[in-house]
Design an enzyme around this catalytic site. Structure first.
Site, PDB file in Angstrom:
ATOM      1  N   PHE A   1      25.148  25.911  25.659  1.00  0.00           N
ATOM      2  CA  PHE A   1      25.456  27.131  24.924  1.00  0.00           C
ATOM      3  C   PHE A   1      25.949  26.844  23.503  1.00  0.00           C
ATOM      4  O   PHE A   1      26.811  25.997  23.278  1.00  0.00           O
ATOM      5  CB  PHE A   1      26.522  27.905  25.711  1.00  0.00           C
ATOM      6  CG  PHE A   1      26.972  29.184  25.067  1.00  0.00           C
ATOM      7  CD1 PHE A   1      28.183  29.255  24.392  1.00  0.00           C
ATOM      8  CD2 PHE A   1      26.191  30.331  25.150  1.00  0.00           C
ATOM      9  CE1 PHE A   1      28.613  30.442  23.811  1.00  0.00           C
ATOM     10  CE2 PHE A   1      26.607  31.516  24.565  1.00  0.00           C
ATOM     11  CZ  PHE A   1      27.818  31.566  23.894  1.00  0.00           C
TER      12      PHE A   1
ATOM     13  N   ASN B   1      35.655  31.314  27.232  1.00  0.00           N
ATOM     14  CA  ASN B   1      34.601  32.203  26.782  1.00  0.00           C
ATOM     15  C   ASN B   1      33.570  32.185  27.925  1.00  0.00           C
ATOM     16  O   ASN B   1      32.557  31.513  27.840  1.00  0.00           O
ATOM     17  CB  ASN B   1      33.973  31.691  25.474  1.00  0.00           C
ATOM     18  CG  ASN B   1      32.816  32.567  24.989  1.00  0.00           C
ATOM     19  OD1 ASN B   1      32.667  33.702  25.418  1.00  0.00           O
ATOM     20  ND2 ASN B   1      31.989  32.026  24.115  1.00  0.00           N
ATOM     21  N   PRO B   2      33.889  32.874  29.022  1.00  0.00           N
ATOM     22  CA  PRO B   2      33.064  32.763  30.227  1.00  0.00           C
ATOM     23  C   PRO B   2      31.787  33.584  30.083  1.00  0.00           C
ATOM     24  O   PRO B   2      31.723  34.462  29.222  1.00  0.00           O
ATOM     25  CB  PRO B   2      33.973  33.359  31.306  1.00  0.00           C
ATOM     26  CG  PRO B   2      34.742  34.410  30.571  1.00  0.00           C
ATOM     27  CD  PRO B   2      34.926  33.899  29.171  1.00  0.00           C
TER      28      PRO B   2
END
Lengths: 331, 168
Positions: A127, A230-231
């Site tokens: 990510f 920051n799931p």
């Protein structure tokens, strides 16, 4: 403008740009054309625009600047813009821009990106840190800064490339961080970035899934002062409509938070009271629809052991961050 | 939406300054006045004292494009547009690939511009630039003088040696 059109037309006719084996042909033909730095950026901006690639101008500029060893075109010496690119530079620009044509995110094309004051290596499908998340780090820093982070430990759930953890370590010289991720590639990339920044000694990176290995998480992480994450918080139904840069190249498991986007967040909140010291805080980045739902959940479920402190907005004024605190047990 | 307080640690040339800033996203309405210390211009060899920025006079805009933002968006444009309302001065910054760094840089540039705007000839920034320009000119002048001296010396040496030859 007319001069540019002439150059562009000539370049297009010579290039016959395609992906795959014919790209090689395009590269060979390109050697006949001499372009300046600025011209190369303009040519590719136009090419991207024609192909419907998002952010055509910035994309070509970041790539050309990177080939020349700078982070942005603004950082190049003024005289450089008019200089002719060497054959090697032309080849590299064409190679990288070819990747961008396939919708690969710029950050993966140049294999690096900046987050606050650090530069991180980027590698698909780990990510890519978003600019909004820079403010999440600011909130943690403002609470820990007075003590330079001395004696504090932070646990990050879902570290990805290590952006949050490493940014905290960089700014708080006495902080310790434990970072978790369920993706081995993310664990490896975070370790690599930590090593490059000289922060490896204060960071522990563990390959754990907070959804599946909850017990192991509780055993390995002990009691920490801060939990930051920051799931994945997107709603499953929204994933299909994401831009191709994300859909085709990033790990969707790092984005999909289930039907209501709260699947991983709920798990983090249930584990938080067992991971945090008294009055320890949770800092979360969430979907703009989440803060009132999280606040409601925490206030209605007393046994959660958390108190909702505050919602903060991001740089685009959307509610983006939820801060909670572990309540002190009543005696 | 509640306004929030943001603390930043700035380390400049070994000194540490902290200040509390209020970032409302749009023009803030805060009853508390912020006591900001004098800021030293960062990254300059000869540091000059610039007046601190009053966040209450600033309006910030982020060019992030349309779209949901956050995890749902992958955009690389992190341009920051900072406007000083009383003077109308606008600073645009896309020097770095980080929005946070662009915000900091935009403020540094704004401080310098405001210094020139409000102080005119007395501006520390202008004075420093003039001094740097003067030093450059002085250096060139001295270099020319040195070259001239060398040239004259050479001529004299040649003339002397010729004279020597004639008298033999």
């Amino acid at each position: 403008m007319e001069a540019f059109s002439r150059i562009y037309g000539r370049v297009r006719r010579l290039m016959h740009l395609h992906t795959g084996h014919r790209r090689q042909q395009g590269l060979c033909a390109a050697a006949d054309v001499r372009l300046s730095v600025q011209q190369a950026a303009d040519v590719w901006a136009r090419r991207f625009e024609e192909a419907g690639v998002s952010e055509p101008g910035p994309s070509s500029q970041y790539i050309v600047a990177h080939v020349l060893g700078a982070k942005t075109m603004a950082n190049l010496e003024p005289g450089i813009l008019g200089k002719t690119l060497t054959d090697a530079q032309m080849q590299r620009v064409w190679e990288l821009c070819g990747r961008r044509l396939s919708r690969m995110p710029v950050q993966y094309v140049i294999e690096e990106w900046d987050f606050r004051d650090i530069t991180l290596k980027m590698r698909p499908p780990v990510f890519i840190p978003r600019p909004e998340t820079e403010d999440l780090v600011s909130f943690v820093l403002s609470d820990l800064q007075p003590a330079w982070g001395a004696g504090f430990t932070v646990l990050e759930v879902g570290c990805g490339s290590g952006a949050i953890s490493l940014s905290l370590l960089q700014n708080l010289p006495r902080l310790r961080v434990i970072a978790l991720d369920r993706n081995k590639a993310a664990v490896d990339l975070t370790s690599e970035n930590a090593h490059r920044l000289g922060l490896r000694d204060r960071l522990q990176v563990i390959h754990l899934d907070v959804m599946l290995d909850a017990e192991k998480v509780l055993r390995e992480c002990g009691l920490v002062d801060v939990l930051v994450s920051n799931p994945p918080y997107l709603f499953s139904q929204d994933v299909a409509s994401l831009q191709p840069e994300i859909l085709q190249f990033e790990d969707l498991a790092a984005l999909d938070g289930g039907a209501d986007g709260l699947q991983i967040i709920r798990q983090i909140l249930s584990l938080a009271p067992h991971l945090l010291k008294d009055l320890g805080r949770v800092y979360l980045e969430v979907d703009p629809r989440h803060p009132p739902l999280i606040q409601q959940y925490v206030e209605e479920t007393k046994e959660v052991g958390l108190q909702y402190i505050q919602t903060h907005c991001d740089i685009t004024e959307r509610p983006r961050f939820s801060i909670l605190q572990k309540t002190r047990p009543e005696r | 939406m509640p306004s929030y307080v943001l603390s930043r640690l700035i380390v400049m040339a070994g000194q540490t300054l902290t200040w509390e800033l209020k970032f409302p996203g749009r023009l803030l309405l805060s009853p508390v006045s912020v006591g900001l210390p004098r800021i030293r211009a960062a990254g300059k060899k000869d540091r000059i004292d610039l007046d601190s920025l009053n966040e209450e006079h600033l309006e910030e805009q982020f060019v992030r494009g349309s779209g949901p933002g956050g995890q749902a968006t992958n955009k690389t444009c992190n341009c920051v547009v900072l406007k000083h309302i009383p003077s109308g001065i606008v600073v645009k910054c896309h020097q770095t690939r980080s929005v946070d760094m662009n915000r900091k840089k935009a403020r540094e540039i704004m401080q310098e511009k405001l210094d020139i705007f409000y102080k005119g000839e007395d501006s520390g920034v202008l004075k420093q630039r003039k001094e740097q320009e003067w030093r450059k000119l002085e250096k060139r002048k001295r270099a020319r003088e040195t070259l001239e001296k060398k040239r004259l010396f050479k001529e004299n040496v040649l003339a002397d040696s010729k004279q020597g030859e004639d008298t033999r």
